[in-house]
Enzyme design. Structure first.
Site, mmCIF file in Angstrom:
data_model
loop_
_atom_site.group_PDB
_atom_site.id
_atom_site.type_symbol
_atom_site.label_atom_id
_atom_site.label_comp_id
_atom_site.label_asym_id
_atom_site.label_seq_id
_atom_site.Cartn_x
_atom_site.Cartn_y
_atom_site.Cartn_z
ATOM 1 N N GLU A 1 -9.835 3.448 -4.680
ATOM 2 C CA GLU A 1 -9.871 4.532 -4.263
ATOM 3 C C GLU A 1 -8.859 5.729 -5.188
ATOM 4 O O GLU A 1 -7.447 6.543 -4.505
ATOM 5 C CB GLU A 1 -9.768 4.978 -2.710
ATOM 6 C CG GLU A 1 -10.740 4.179 -1.875
ATOM 7 C CD GLU A 1 -10.395 4.059 -0.239
ATOM 8 O OE1 GLU A 1 -11.377 4.077 0.114
ATOM 9 O OE2 GLU A 1 -9.390 3.546 0.248
ATOM 10 N N ASP B 1 1.198 -1.479 -0.089
ATOM 11 C CA ASP B 1 -0.311 -0.184 -0.053
ATOM 12 C C ASP B 1 0.556 1.263 0.142
ATOM 13 O O ASP B 1 2.017 1.458 -0.126
ATOM 14 C CB ASP B 1 -0.833 -0.265 0.982
ATOM 15 C CG ASP B 1 -2.147 0.508 0.987
ATOM 16 O OD1 ASP B 1 -2.439 1.921 0.935
ATOM 17 O OD2 ASP B 1 -2.757 0.375 1.079
ATOM 18 N N HIS C 1 -3.049 3.569 -3.324
ATOM 19 C CA HIS C 1 -2.488 3.310 -2.300
ATOM 20 C C HIS C 1 -0.996 2.467 -2.690
ATOM 21 O O HIS C 1 -0.595 1.093 -3.016
ATOM 22 C CB HIS C 1 -3.497 1.809 -2.526
ATOM 23 C CG HIS C 1 -4.587 2.124 -1.990
ATOM 24 N ND1 HIS C 1 -4.440 3.054 0.001
ATOM 25 C CD2 HIS C 1 -5.713 2.903 -2.227
ATOM 26 C CE1 HIS C 1 -5.841 3.282 0.434
ATOM 27 N NE2 HIS C 1 -7.083 3.137 -0.734
#
Ligand SMILES: *[C@@H]1O[C@H](CO)[C@@H](O)[C@H](O)[C@H]1NC(C)=O
Ligand SMILES: *[C@@H]1O[C@H](CO)[C@@H](O)[C@H](O)[C@H]1NC(C)=O
Ligand SMILES: *[C@@H]1O[C@H](CO)[C@@H](O)[C@H](O)[C@H]1NC(C)=O
Ligand SMILES: *[C@@H]1O[C@H](CO)[C@@H](O)[C@H](O)[C@H]1NC(C)=O
Ligand SMILES: *[C@@H]1O[C@H](CO)[C@@H](O)[C@H](O)[C@H]1NC(C)=O
Ligand SMILES: *[C@@H]1O[C@H](CO)[C@@H](O)[C@H](O)[C@H]1NC(C)=O
Ligand SMILES: *[C@@H]1O[C@H](CO)[C@@H](O)[C@H](O)[C@H]1NC(C)=O
Ligand SMILES: *[C@@H]1O[C@H](CO)[C@@H](O)[C@H](O)[C@H]1NC(C)=O
Ligand SMILES: *[C@@H]1O[C@H](CO)[C@@H](O)[C@H](O)[C@H]1NC(C)=O
Ligand SMILES: *[C@@H]1O[C@H](CO)[C@@H](O)[C@H](O)[C@H]1NC(C)=O
Length: 604
Positions: A387, A262, A316
């Site tokens: 995201e 991440d 991420h």
């Protein structure tokens, strides 16, 4: 006055002490009163009390033994789907007298696999009668038959098995018949759950007992029964991953989704891209070596678990990628550590891959190449894809200028195009490393997978979507023809309840949630509980994950029409077995209730 009181009470204290000593001498001879359990109306209840003898404890003093054969499904977790007959009484057997006969396993790879899987069962039996197993002359022979040649686990793997146990005086015979070794392994796991040990280790050791007359035919409802662990926000030592996989295998969960990287850290130490861990791991110790990854794959497989690796991208992503500029490769990651982070991403540190830098793909390719060469050919791969903060790209000069000079607008939809171009280029690189275009690629649901627009961006033949929103999105995507993995955040995210405004969900909520039905239900592959690790490390992992992940295991394997209340006492027994595997699961009932089935029905 004060000192007088003091002397008096000291004298009294001495007097009391002497008197107490005499009384305890007599009281110490009082035996403990132990409980006797009996199966009545499919429930193990306390049926009486008896003076406990110091040397041994009787078989009827063990609730574990009582539950082996009590009720339609004994203490099996998940409970079998097709046919279950577990008869009384139980039989004793000796650890030294167990023989596995795999002469009818389809091929050599299969025989080797079953030898390793049998050893997993044996080591689990050794732990339940630790420190000393009482010898017994009864012999236990386990015959294993499979018909299909060895392959790795896929969504299409047949995991069914048939298990028969019969006892003829001092010979117990177990027959496990399955199409695949994974089915046979499931049979061994069920066998393990038909075995327990009783007795007091302090005195004579523990005696192994098992159900001696059993017929089971079993097959899972859902093919993808997962658990996800994030090893980027916090690092987990290999031992934590292994014991989690032990517990998964024992619960018949079959996918360890490894959210390996991440923006926070990059713990994978890969030979073709050593920079990633050098610049991205929290410390040299907090890495997974290439050999460790490789060994873990086999470790998991022997426990019926496939590992699906996730390298999250293009968002991420961060630490591990930051060395590019100094190395003359330009920015492969942008917005890294931007402040205030709220303006550029959803949690610090920000970071997104630069979709316009060709080196980004070259280095993704090096990561993919190393993974592809240790993972089974055709294994699914998770590209993340959630995201993306458009604001990050839209405030990066390099990107905005490119958009403008390539006659693109700066609209949401223009950025969605850029985002899907990233995925499709990454996919081309991935396919190139694999050598074909047959691997399943998984992405998280996002703006890009909105059922209204997904078909424009992502090919349903290649992409499976892991959906963290509600059921509607899962159903719509499946109806469009996309394969779906359910990971509804408000039920399956195990970090919820630890940060506002989220809510903690007990094992019962997880158990009671039925997966949505779509027109083509085959496309709803299954589900996962997810342990994002902002608030978890080795020390707090087990209590957050177990027994909740096991609750999902039965929902997915069995999908029973009944709810958690009907499953509770089997789960209590399963929790005990997880403890014997070295897990420290959360406690789910007072011991008083554990001993009194039916008297503590509480629906939360
Ligand atoms: C236990 O032993 C004591 C003394 O031998 C006896 O009075 C008592 O009834 C016994 N209790 C039970 C539950 O058997
Ligand atoms: C429990 O088992 C012991 C020994 O097998 C026996 O003496 C005793 O009567 C049993 N107790 C009950 C309540 O069945
Ligand atoms: C295994 O079982 C088969 C019969 O199913 C028997 O022929 C063979 O001898 C057994 N092997 C061993 C090592 O006992
Ligand atoms: C149990 O196994 C032992 C050792 O393999 C063997 O000597 C014995 O005959 C077996 N007993 C029965 C009842 O099969
Ligand atoms: C799996 O194999 C068993 C045994 O051959 C068979 O009965 C069952 O229908 C198969 N399951 C599926 C889903 O194909
Ligand atoms: C298990 O037992 C049942 C009933 O006796 C029988 O029909 C079945 O063939 C047996 N299966 C195996 C694998 O031995
Ligand atoms: C980057 O790769 C694309 C696609 O392969 C190619 O068209 C482009 O020329 C490359 N850009 C640079 C700067 O090499
Ligand atoms: C730029 O985009 C617009 C609208 O998308 C289009 O009409 C126009 O032809 C494009 N111009 C060039 C030079 O591609
Ligand atoms: C990107 O920024 C420009 C102004 O700099 C703005 O007009 C546009 O709406 C932004 N795009 C998005 C998707 O927010
Ligand atoms: C199945 O498809 C029909 C027509 O597309 C739709 O109206 C219906 O809601 C769908 N059913 C489910 C369970 O999604």
């Amino acid at each position: 006055m004060g000192s007088w009181t003091c002397i008096t009470s000291s004298a009294l204290l001495i007097f009391h002490f002497l008197a107490f000593n005499e009384a305890t001498a007599a009281e110490n001879n009082l035996p403990f009163i132990s409980k006797i359990y009996k199966c009545v109306n499919d429930k193990c209840i306390i049926s009486g009390f008896q003076n406990e003898t110091k040397e041994i404890n009787e078989i009827n003093e063990s609730v574990d033994v009582c539950r082996l054969t009590c009720g339609q499904h004994g203490s099996l977790w998940p409970r079998p789907t097709i046919m279950t007959t577990i008869k009384n009484p139980v039989v004793k057997f000796g650890l030294e007298n167990i023989v596995f006969n795999s002469s009818s396993v389809a091929d050599e790879f299969g025989k080797q696999y079953m030898a390793e899987a049998s050893e997993v069962l044996m080591s689990s039996l050794r732990t339940i009668c630790k420190p000393r197993c009482v010898p017994n002359d009864n012999n236990l022979t386990v015959f294993i038959t499979t018909t299909a040649p060895f392959t790795n686990i896929k969504w299409s793997t047949n995991e069914s098995y048939e298990l028969n146990i019969s006892t003829d005086s001092d010979q117990i015979t177990v027959k496990i018949t399955a199409r695949t070794v994974y089915g046979a392994r499931n049979g061994l796991e069920t066998l393990r759950q038909l075995i327990t040990a009783y007795g007091r280790p302090k005195f004579n050791g523990k005696t192994l007992v098992m159900a001696g007359d059993v017929q089971i035919v079993d097959e899972p409802v859902y093919a993808h029964r997962g658990f996800m662990l994030d090893t980027s926000r916090n690092y987990f030592p290999l031992s934590a991953i292994k014991r989690t996989i032990d517990a998964m295998g024992h619960s018949k969960l079959n996918v360890f989704h490894w959210h390996a990287t991440d923006s926070h850290s990059f713990p994978l130490d890969l030979p073709s891209a050593p920079q990633m861990a050098r610049y991205g791991a929290y410390s040299p110790e907090k890495t997974y070596s290439y050999k460790e990854i490789k060994d873990l794959l086999r470790y998991a497989l022997v426990r019926g678990v496939r590992i699906i690796m996730e390298i999250d991208s293009p968002a991420h992503a961060g630490y591990g990628w930051q060395w590019g500029k100094d190395a003359g490769l330009g920015n492969m990651v942008i917005c890294l550590g931007n402040r205030p982070w709220e303006d550029y991403c959803l949690q610090p540190p920000c970071g997104q891959l630069n979709p316009l830098n060709n080196h980004t793909y070259t280095w993704l390719g090096k990561i993919y190449k190393d993974l592809v060469s240790v993972f089974p050919k055709g294994e699914a791969f998770h590209m993340g894809g959630d995201e993306v903060a458009v604001r990050c790209w839209n405030t990066t000069d390099e990107i905005v200028e490119w958009m403008q000079s390539n006659n693109r607008s700066l609209s949401e939809s223009a950025y969605l195009d850029l985002w899907s171009e990233f995925h499709n280029r990454a996919l081309t690189v991935y396919d190139d490393k694999v050598g074909d275009s047959n691997s399943d690629i998984i992405v998280w649901s996002s703006g890009l997978t909105d059922p209204e627009i997904i078909e424009k961006h992502l090919d349903k033949k290649r992409y499976t979507v892991e959906v963290w929103q509600g059921d509607r999105v899962s159903v719509d995507l499946a109806n469009l023809g996309y394969k779906v993995i359910v990971a509804v955040e408000d039920i399956y995210y195990l970090d919820h309840g630890l940060r506002p405004p989220t809510t903690y969900h007990s094992w019962k909520v997880i158990y009671n949630n039925k997966l949505p039905m779509a027109n083509n239900s085959n496309l709803i592959l299954g589900a996962e509980t997810c342990m994002f690790s902002e608030f978890a490390d080795d020390f707090s992992l087990d209590i957050k994950v177990w027994p909740r992940a096991a609750a999902l295991a039965e929902r997915l394997w069995t999908d029973p029409p009944t709810n958690a209340l009907a499953a509770e006492y089997r789960l209590l027994q399963h929790r005990e077995r997880l403890i014997s595997l070295g897990i420290k699961p959360d406690r789910i009932t007072p011991e008083w209730c554990n001993d009194r089935e039916g008297e503590c029905i509480i629906s939360y």
